[in-house]
Design a protein around this motif. Structure first.
Motif, PDB file in Angstrom:
ATOM      1  N   ALA A 150     -25.237   6.966 -17.544  1.00 39.29           N
ATOM      2  CA  ALA A 150     -24.618   5.816 -18.213  1.00 39.29           C
ATOM      3  C   ALA A 150     -24.419   6.067 -19.702  1.00 39.29           C
ATOM      4  N   GLN A 151     -25.111   7.066 -20.243  1.00 35.79           N
ATOM      5  CA  GLN A 151     -24.918   7.401 -21.661  1.00 35.79           C
ATOM      6  C   GLN A 151     -23.455   7.737 -21.956  1.00 35.79           C
ATOM      7  N   TYR A 152     -22.749   8.293 -20.957  1.00 35.15           N
ATOM      8  CA  TYR A 152     -21.394   8.787 -21.206  1.00 35.15           C
ATOM      9  C   TYR A 152     -20.385   7.657 -21.388  1.00 35.15           C
ATOM     10  N   PHE A 153     -20.684   6.477 -20.869  1.00 31.89           N
ATOM     11  CA  PHE A 153     -19.775   5.354 -21.120  1.00 31.89           C
ATOM     12  C   PHE A 153     -20.406   4.325 -22.061  1.00 31.89           C
ATOM     13  N   GLY A 154     -21.598   4.623 -22.548  1.00 30.03           N
ATOM     14  CA  GLY A 154     -22.273   3.693 -23.452  1.00 30.03           C
ATOM     15  C   GLY A 154     -21.727   3.778 -24.865  1.00 30.03           C
ATOM     16  N   ARG A 155     -21.852   2.693 -25.581  1.00 27.18           N
ATOM     17  CA  ARG A 155     -21.570   2.686 -27.019  1.00 27.18           C
ATOM     18  C   ARG A 155     -22.503   1.693 -27.684  1.00 27.18           C
ATOM     19  N   ILE A 156     -22.849   1.973 -28.926  1.00 29.87           N
ATOM     20  CA  ILE A 156     -23.769   1.120 -29.659  1.00 29.87           C
ATOM     21  C   ILE A 156     -22.985  -0.037 -30.277  1.00 29.87           C
ATOM     22  N   HIS A 157     -23.392  -1.249 -29.978  1.00 26.40           N
ATOM     23  CA  HIS A 157     -22.777  -2.437 -30.570  1.00 26.40           C
ATOM     24  C   HIS A 157     -23.465  -2.689 -31.920  1.00 26.40           C
ATOM     25  N   TRP A 158     -22.981  -2.020 -32.942  1.00 27.16           N
ATOM     26  CA  TRP A 158     -23.644  -2.051 -34.241  1.00 27.16           C
ATOM     27  C   TRP A 158     -23.749  -3.471 -34.790  1.00 27.16           C
ATOM     28  N   ASP A 159     -22.730  -4.270 -34.578  1.00 25.79           N
ATOM     29  CA  ASP A 159     -22.737  -5.625 -35.130  1.00 25.79           C
ATOM     30  C   ASP A 159     -23.484  -6.621 -34.250  1.00 25.79           C
ATOM     31  N   ALA A 172     -24.590  -3.238 -21.675  1.00 24.64           N
ATOM     32  CA  ALA A 172     -25.872  -3.195 -22.377  1.00 24.64           C
ATOM     33  C   ALA A 172     -26.751  -2.066 -21.843  1.00 24.64           C
ATOM     34  N   TYR A 173     -26.664  -1.809 -20.544  1.00 25.24           N
ATOM     35  CA  TYR A 173     -27.418  -0.679 -19.970  1.00 25.24           C
ATOM     36  C   TYR A 173     -26.913   0.640 -20.551  1.00 25.24           C
ATOM     37  N   GLY A 174     -25.579   0.803 -20.611  1.00 23.00           N
ATOM     38  CA  GLY A 174     -25.017   2.023 -21.184  1.00 23.00           C
ATOM     39  C   GLY A 174     -25.438   2.213 -22.634  1.00 23.00           C
ATOM     40  N   GLN A 175     -25.474   1.127 -23.397  1.00 20.80           N
ATOM     41  CA  GLN A 175     -25.930   1.218 -24.783  1.00 20.80           C
ATOM     42  C   GLN A 175     -27.369   1.731 -24.842  1.00 20.80           C
ATOM     43  N   SER A 176     -28.235   1.200 -23.990  1.00 23.30           N
ATOM     44  CA  SER A 176     -29.638   1.599 -24.030  1.00 23.30           C
ATOM     45  C   SER A 176     -29.816   3.061 -23.633  1.00 23.30           C
ATOM     46  N   LYS A 177     -29.017   3.540 -22.684  1.00 21.34           N
ATOM     47  CA  LYS A 177     -29.142   4.926 -22.245  1.00 21.34           C
ATOM     48  C   LYS A 177     -28.549   5.895 -23.257  1.00 21.34           C
ATOM     49  N   LEU A 178     -27.481   5.486 -23.935  1.00 21.68           N
ATOM     50  CA  LEU A 178     -26.972   6.287 -25.051  1.00 21.68           C
ATOM     51  C   LEU A 178     -28.012   6.341 -26.155  1.00 21.68           C
ATOM     52  N   ALA A 179     -28.636   5.207 -26.432  1.00 22.11           N
ATOM     53  CA  ALA A 179     -29.674   5.169 -27.461  1.00 22.11           C
ATOM     54  C   ALA A 179     -30.827   6.107 -27.114  1.00 22.11           C
ATOM     55  N   ASN A 180     -31.174   6.217 -25.835  1.00 19.90           N
ATOM     56  CA  ASN A 180     -32.253   7.114 -25.427  1.00 19.90           C
ATOM     57  C   ASN A 180     -31.978   8.555 -25.843  1.00 19.90           C
ATOM     58  N   VAL A 181     -30.785   9.053 -25.534  1.00 12.35           N
ATOM     59  CA  VAL A 181     -30.501  10.457 -25.839  1.00 12.35           C
ATOM     60  C   VAL A 181     -30.280  10.657 -27.333  1.00 12.35           C
ATOM     61  N   MET A 182     -29.707   9.656 -28.010  1.00  7.02           N
ATOM     62  CA  MET A 182     -29.571   9.744 -29.465  1.00  7.02           C
ATOM     63  C   MET A 182     -30.948   9.817 -30.125  1.00  7.02           C
ATOM     64  N   PHE A 183     -31.870   8.999 -29.642  1.00  8.58           N
ATOM     65  CA  PHE A 183     -33.231   9.019 -30.169  1.00  8.58           C
ATOM     66  C   PHE A 183     -33.888  10.368 -29.934  1.00  8.58           C
ATOM     67  N   ALA A 184     -33.773  10.911 -28.715  1.00  2.00           N
ATOM     68  CA  ALA A 184     -34.424  12.181 -28.384  1.00  2.00           C
ATOM     69  C   ALA A 184     -33.938  13.298 -29.301  1.00  2.00           C
ATOM     70  N   LEU A 185     -32.640  13.364 -29.535  1.00  2.27           N
ATOM     71  CA  LEU A 185     -32.095  14.428 -30.380  1.00  2.27           C
ATOM     72  C   LEU A 185     -32.426  14.220 -31.852  1.00  2.27           C
ATOM     73  N   GLU A 186     -32.368  12.972 -32.308  1.00  2.00           N
ATOM     74  CA  GLU A 186     -32.702  12.703 -33.703  1.00  2.00           C
ATOM     75  C   GLU A 186     -34.187  12.963 -33.958  1.00  2.00           C
ATOM     76  N   LEU A 187     -35.029  12.600 -32.999  1.00  2.00           N
ATOM     77  CA  LEU A 187     -36.453  12.870 -33.150  1.00  2.00           C
ATOM     78  C   LEU A 187     -36.690  14.367 -33.277  1.00  2.00           C
ATOM     79  N   ASP A 188     -36.031  15.168 -32.445  1.00  2.00           N
ATOM     80  CA  ASP A 188     -36.236  16.611 -32.527  1.00  2.00           C
ATOM     81  C   ASP A 188     -35.784  17.156 -33.877  1.00  2.00           C
ATOM     82  N   ALA A 189     -34.643  16.663 -34.369  1.00  2.00           N
ATOM     83  CA  ALA A 189     -34.155  17.111 -35.671  1.00  2.00           C
ATOM     84  C   ALA A 189     -35.150  16.783 -36.774  1.00  2.00           C
TER      85      ALA A 189
END
Length: 301
Positions: A150-159, A172-189
């Motif tokens: 679901a990350q592939y169709f997710g987008r963050i609703h910034w507003d 909302a599910y897609g947003q949360s799953k995109l957030a998961n992978v964004m978090f994992a990569l940012e944490l590693d960085a």
């Protein structure tokens, strides 16, 4: 050669914590880790279900199973759980952020965040940040965050990250799953930037047969949605197969920080674990930092 649970190296002497441990991918992950002699903390919202899962595993001859009460929908519970791990064990080698909710009617966490964003992402980010000090300088310490296709169709609703306007269950599910992978990569960085010994990875299970799908269908009450899932049923693989990507990320000597694993067949729907692409937004460090900062504000609030 396809990687399987038989390829997991010995985990003797290692302490692992798995969220959402009482069923599905979490239970399959614990079975595999415990079979390799890890001590595994079953972190669950329901003490009754956690105890039932512990008994089920013990009946299979598995031991070194600890219980931890954790409600990711309540940041106060997250804080108490992290403090309990610190006080009881003083260290942690492996954290698998596995728990999740999928496509419920709009509900909120104790702190007022949209439930999927709050449980799947914010709760796990808060838990991870609280536990990182226990993992520093531990040999081969890893954080694995479980996302989905679901990350592939997710987008963050910034507003409107809490979907207070025009709530869409799967959006909302897609947003949360995109957030998961964004978090994992940012944490590693961020871990690399400070020369940490901890690695952060992401994994997704493809189409795995767990309680997520029937629960989502039941909560939606949509006949067309139920029909789609019935037609897709032959594509679903077992929870044990679905857990392999996160087990690979957690234990394979070849797995490196910042990598993302998923099934290797049918476009990532099923198969054995292999490296796979992440959603383009997750490769954007500016967007990742923006989400990190937003999440810290929401967690702090």
């Amino acid at each position: 050669m396809a990687w399987t649970a038989d390829d997991i190296p010995s985990q003797e002497g290692r302490l692992a914590l798995v969220t959402g441990a009482n069923s599905g991918l979490g239970l399959a992950t614990i079975q595999a880790l415990a079979a390799r002699q890890a001590t595994v903390i079953l972190a669950c919202r329901s003490s009754r279900k956690a105890e039932a899962a512990q008994q089920q595993l013990q009946d299979q001859g598995l031991s070194r199973l600890e219980l931890l009460e954790l409600d990711l929908a309540d940041l106060s519970s997250v804080k108490r759980a992290a403090e309990s791990v610190r006080d009881r064990y003083g260290h942690l080698d492996l954290l698998i952020n596995n728990a999740g909710v999928m496509a419920p009617p709009r509900r909120t966490t104790v702190q007022g965040h949209e439930l999927q964003f709050g449980v799947n992402h914010l709760g796990h980010q808060a838990l991870t940040q609280a536990l990182l000090p226990l993992m520093e300088n531990r040999p081969d310490a890893r954080v694995v965050t479980v996302t989905s296709g679901a990350q592939y169709f997710g987008r963050i609703h910034w507003d409107d990250p809490n979907w207070e306007q025009r709530y869409e269950r799967y959006g909302a599910y897609g947003q949360s799953k995109l957030a998961n992978v964004m978090f994992a990569l940012e944490l590693d960085a961020r871990l690399r930037q400070r020369s940490s010994t901890i690695r952060s990875l992401a994994a997704h299970p493809g189409l795995a047969r767990t309680q997520l799908q029937p629960t989502a269908i039941a909560s939606g009450g949509n006949g067309a949605e139920a029909l789609v899932y019935r037609l897709m049923d032959p594509l679903f693989q077992s929870a044990a197969m679905g857990a392999l990507p996160q087990l690979h990320a957690a234990t394979a000597p070849s797995a490196q920080g910042g990598e993302h694993y998923g099934p290797n067949r049918l476009g990532g729907l099923r198969g054995h674990p292999s490296r796979c692409r992440v959603a383009p937004t997750a490769n954007n460090p500016v967007e990742r930092e923006r989400l990190w900062n937003l999440s810290e504000q929401l967690i702090g609030a």
